[in-house]
Design an enzyme around this catalytic site. Sequence first.
Site: not given
Length: 764
Positions: A133, A197, A522
């Site tokens: 990620d 994220h 996600s």
Amino acid sequence: MAKAGLLFLLFLGAFILQCQGNERKPYIVYMGDKPEGDFSASAVHHSILETVLGSASLAKKSRIRSYGRSFNGFAAKLTDEEVEKFREMEGVVSVIPNRVIKLHTTRSWDFMGFSRGKLGAPIEGDVIIGFLDTGIWPESESFNDEGMSSPPTKWKGKCTGANFTCNNKIIGARYYGGPSSLDDESDIKSPRDSEGHGSHTASTAAGREVKEASYFGLAEGVARGGVPNARIAVYKVCWSFGCSTLDILAAFDDAIADGVDIISISVGDDWPNPYWDDVIAIGSFHAMGYGILTSASAGNDGPFPHTVSNYAPWTLTVAASTIDRKFVSQVVLGNGQVFSGMSINNFDLNGTSYPLVWGGDATNYSAGSTPDISRYCYSNEMNLKKIAGAIVYCEGLLDDFSFLTPNGVGTIMSDYDADYAFNYPLPATQISNEDGQKVWDYIKSTKNPIATILVGETWNDAMAPTVVSFSSRGPNPVTPDVLKPDITAPGVDILAAWSPLAPPSFFGDTRKVKFNIISGTSMSCPHATAAAAYVKAAHPKWSPAAIKSAIMTTAIVMDPRKHPDLEFGYGSGHINPAQALSPGLVYNATEVDYINFLCKQGYNTTTLRTITGTNSSCSSTVPGRAWDLNYPTFVAAMEDGRAIKAIFTRRVTNVGAPNSTYTVTKYMPNSISITVEPSVLTFSKFGEEKTFTVKLDGPSIEQEPIMSGAIVWTDEANNYIVRSPVVVYTILPGATYVPPYASQMTPKYEGSTKHHNHRGLRRN
Ligand SMILES: *[C@@H]1O[C@H](CO)[C@@H](O)[C@H](O)[C@H]1NC(C)=O
Ligand SMILES: *[C@@H]1O[C@H](CO)[C@@H](O)[C@H](O)[C@H]1NC(C)=O
Ligand SMILES: *[C@@H]1O[C@H](CO)[C@@H](O)[C@H](O)[C@H]1NC(C)=O
Ligand SMILES: *[C@@H]1O[C@H](CO)[C@@H](O)[C@H](O)[C@H]1NC(C)=O
Ligand SMILES: *[C@@H]1O[C@H](CO)[C@@H](O)[C@H](O)[C@H]1NC(C)=O
Ligand SMILES: *[C@@H]1O[C@H](CO)[C@@H](O)[C@H](O)[C@H]1NC(C)=O
Ligand SMILES: *[C@@H]1O[C@H](CO)[C@@H](O)[C@H](O)[C@H]1NC(C)=O
């Protein structure tokens, strides 16, 4: 904006045409399994490159990475001619151009009935999850290691990067590429997360409990991951520009060798590549060979069919659905009309009304704009004087608020009826087009229109769970006979940890938050990752396929009436982690099962031996159906206009009570006959395997998007319910399998320039 994008692509196309030939571009040369014994990857790859490129210095200059810890291959800058040479070289499986792909809490766990304390919690502390990620923010409270023991002894990873310290929670961290190859100064050359994220996904799956977490007071409560005691290993492959496939492959190579148990990757390619041209398929295939399940996001390109990404049968492909909480921010007009908008709005105007201006009445004529353009509120089209001190009504969603932030108060945007909410840098809400028309009517009917936007609230969503509109849908674009996505999990408006370096909403938002609320597959992927880690903790010896089967066959059945695309939206259903610990039966699969599957997909023995490094061979070179892959779901992709006829063979392993008898129940639309043989399976010991066949017969069907039913095995004590959906649909003649290396493959949908942005959401 769409026009500008198209123009840009045309220029890019012309540029690429001109530069073809001698320019060196980055490629991945994938060479399958790593050789037995001692193997110095960099030396071997250097010498291969030297042979083809003709000089040692050129070889040194062109090589970017070597993969050799878990499989074999390298990344290098190559000319078209060199690419051809490598493609023909023995031992090379595929030569793949490097691509930049995109990234695709905490009510969500309680919503699933997965509360802490209720369960006989297995020892999660031995389970290590590898996250590919944007890195992680190690100082976030979600990653504190209070009371955690030192890492399991099997762990071989390490912690790299300046000013980044691991602890007993984050036990490893590596980063790949990054600012050396780009200029964005906001990226930090370490596993540290500057996007938010990666911190969000890692804490969703494995964050510790943090009390009184909220987004400016909204969604306040205890934030925690599904497996708060599992360990986190960070592989930073995504940067502000996106994620390079050559870095992703390097991260798989390391994560496998480091000893992770589960891999979580909320990243995907919009293009349907054959398996050996897709780094996530390659990486997860080798991971599977080492007993590691990869959980991957399905993508955010829904609700259109054929958009699902990460569709290899050895990965767990996760769609996104709602939870029972939605974020609403209401609009009150001067005439008393009230509209409910979707928004995560923490700004309180205290009920004060402000002048309400339609974008079409705030046109910047001197900038050459017209009301027909400014009604959409593009920044450069607006007359800033007209919107000073006002709430602006815009037709369509904004992703640039810079025109509003100096003097505007807020914005009411109209668009489709949203099933998820965004957060914004100022008071803002999104209403339906229908309500937007009423707002416009009001503005046009009065001299001094006024409005206010109310602070956001959380409402109960009685419809939940439903698959969210943006979640990518099946059918599988490469293997029509394998159902994808596999499962759905919460992915809408999830609160989880954030990086203080990243804006909580849009570019230009200077606020700092510890937790943020965002949506995407996600976000659903790490929910499924945690479920997999939970099963792995309880059953450390189970294969990736067995874990996947346990999650799929115990899924909560989704309501078909709310989902026109049925299983192509939600796969087997909604994850039910607590139940996944005791599936009763599992559809297991070994590497050999996947190899047999690949043979039928048209790959030959030579290619497969290179990949797997074993003596595997294809017994038949004739491509065929995937109907005997031991998958926990059943799909008959029928040629348009043909009668329905399919025979599946399956094998189930008893992981429930040693002595047990399972009886099948079948559900199918009346027009289709379904036979299961035998219809009773009797087991006398744990680990025993039994096979059965499922036969479908029915009339010819034409242009049938999907018909479905299920087969359910239930034991006599009713302790175990093992459910598998059965799906029938039509495809074009000849499309029952896709040959490998089909470079002429068509894109899965038009306009593949759309992609997941880093917030995991697509905007237009
Ligand atoms: C290390 O990172 C922390 C968190 O961003 C920051 O506060 C600190 O200044 C950094 N130290 C150095 C030496 O860069
Ligand atoms: C609303 O009231 C709060 C508390 O009195 C105050 O802090 C805030 O600035 C007010 N907001 C506006 C837009 O006036
Ligand atoms: C109109 O646009 C021009 C050029 O972008 C800008 O300089 C000017 O300030 C704008 N006028 C108003 C009233 O916003
Ligand atoms: C599944 O197959 C693998 C590989 O043969 C084996 O190790 C495992 O014990 C089997 N059963 C389960 C439940 O994983
Ligand atoms: C196997 O497939 C590869 C790739 O398509 C091809 O180059 C090779 O010639 C094939 N080998 C055999 C024995 O058919
Ligand atoms: C592959 O087959 C050869 C010859 O049949 C045998 O000598 C070798 O041991 C086998 N290798 C493996 C890994 O099974
Ligand atoms: C299962 O059944 C077999 C044969 O009927 C018996 O020998 C065995 O003891 C039983 N096992 C258990 C755990 O009940």
